[in-house]
Design an enzyme around this catalytic site. Structure first.
Site, PDB file in Angstrom:
ATOM      1  N   HIS A   1      -6.136  -2.327  -1.477  1.00 18.56           N
ATOM      2  CA  HIS A   1      -5.659  -3.392  -0.603  1.00 18.56           C
ATOM      3  C   HIS A   1      -6.653  -4.552  -0.630  1.00 18.56           C
ATOM      4  CE1 HIS A   1      -3.333  -5.147   2.660  1.00 18.56           C
ATOM      5  NE2 HIS A   1      -4.497  -5.593   3.096  1.00 18.56           N
TER       6      HIS A   1
ATOM      7  N   HIS B   1      -1.029 -10.012  -4.893  1.00 20.76           N
ATOM      8  CA  HIS B   1      -0.061  -9.628  -5.921  1.00 20.76           C
ATOM      9  C   HIS B   1       0.288 -10.852  -6.760  1.00 20.76           C
ATOM     10  CE1 HIS B   1       2.279 -10.993  -2.457  1.00 20.76           C
ATOM     11  NE2 HIS B   1       3.258 -11.303  -3.291  1.00 20.76           N
TER      12      HIS B   1
ATOM     13  N   ASN C   1       0.727 -16.616  -4.967  1.00 20.89           N
ATOM     14  CA  ASN C   1       0.726 -17.387  -3.735  1.00 20.89           C
ATOM     15  C   ASN C   1      -0.490 -16.964  -2.921  1.00 20.89           C
ATOM     16  OD1 ASN C   1       3.251 -18.506  -4.431  1.00 20.89           O
ATOM     17  ND2 ASN C   1       4.280 -16.694  -3.649  1.00 20.89           N
TER      18      ASN C   1
ATOM     19  N   HIS D   1       3.420 -12.486  -9.164  1.00 19.95           N
ATOM     20  CA  HIS D   1       4.836 -12.431  -9.536  1.00 19.95           C
ATOM     21  C   HIS D   1       4.958 -12.630 -11.040  1.00 19.95           C
ATOM     22  CE1 HIS D   1       6.393 -12.872  -5.355  1.00 19.95           C
ATOM     23  NE2 HIS D   1       5.193 -13.384  -5.192  1.00 19.95           N
TER      24      HIS D   1
ATOM     25  N   CYS E   1       0.844  -1.200   0.000  1.00 22.86           N
ATOM     26  CA  CYS E   1       0.000   0.000   0.000  1.00 22.86           C
ATOM     27  C   CYS E   1       0.878   1.248   0.000  1.00 22.86           C
ATOM     28  CB  CYS E   1      -0.932   0.009   1.206  1.00 22.86           C
ATOM     29  SG  CYS E   1      -2.281  -1.179   1.107  1.00 22.86           S
TER      30      CYS E   1
END
Length: 112
Positions: free
Chosen positions: A45, A101, A88, A103, A6
């Protein structure tokens, strides 16, 4: 306490930003697992969008992730050789930061 992602998306903490729009920021992972390792992070978020019932908002966020990943592949010139997305979901899966998120990994031949 506000999460680190954030702070990054709100420009309250520095990061090596590759791409930004109103809904997402893409920046280098500080602990890379490939020669090219970026994180695709929503500005909002969201902890684990797949933990609860998948709704329209979740589908829109995930669709945007794939659209941004395609843009990143082009920016980084890895479209032809390939790239990988990893998400994940939860601590046992390796999620360290509790802010959703993805990757983006590239730059080497990947194994399972």
């Amino acid at each position: 306490m506000e999460c680190i992602f954030c702070k990054i998306v709100q420009n309250k903490m520095p990061a090596d930003i590759l791409y930004r729009d109103t809904d997402f920021a893409v920046f280098k992972d500080i602990n890379p697992h490939a020669p090219i390792h970026y994180l695709i992070v929503p500005s909002e978020h969201i902890t684990q969008p797949l933990k609860d019932q998948v709704d329209h908002k979740t589908i829109v966020v995930l669709g945007k992730v794939f659209s941004i990943a395609k843009k990143i592949a082009k920016i980084l010139d890895v479209e032809e050789n390939g790239w990988r997305l990893v998400q994940n979901n939860g601590r046992d899966a390796g999620q360290v930061i509790e802010h959703f998120h993805i990757h983006f990994l590239a730059g080497k031949k990947m194994r399972m």
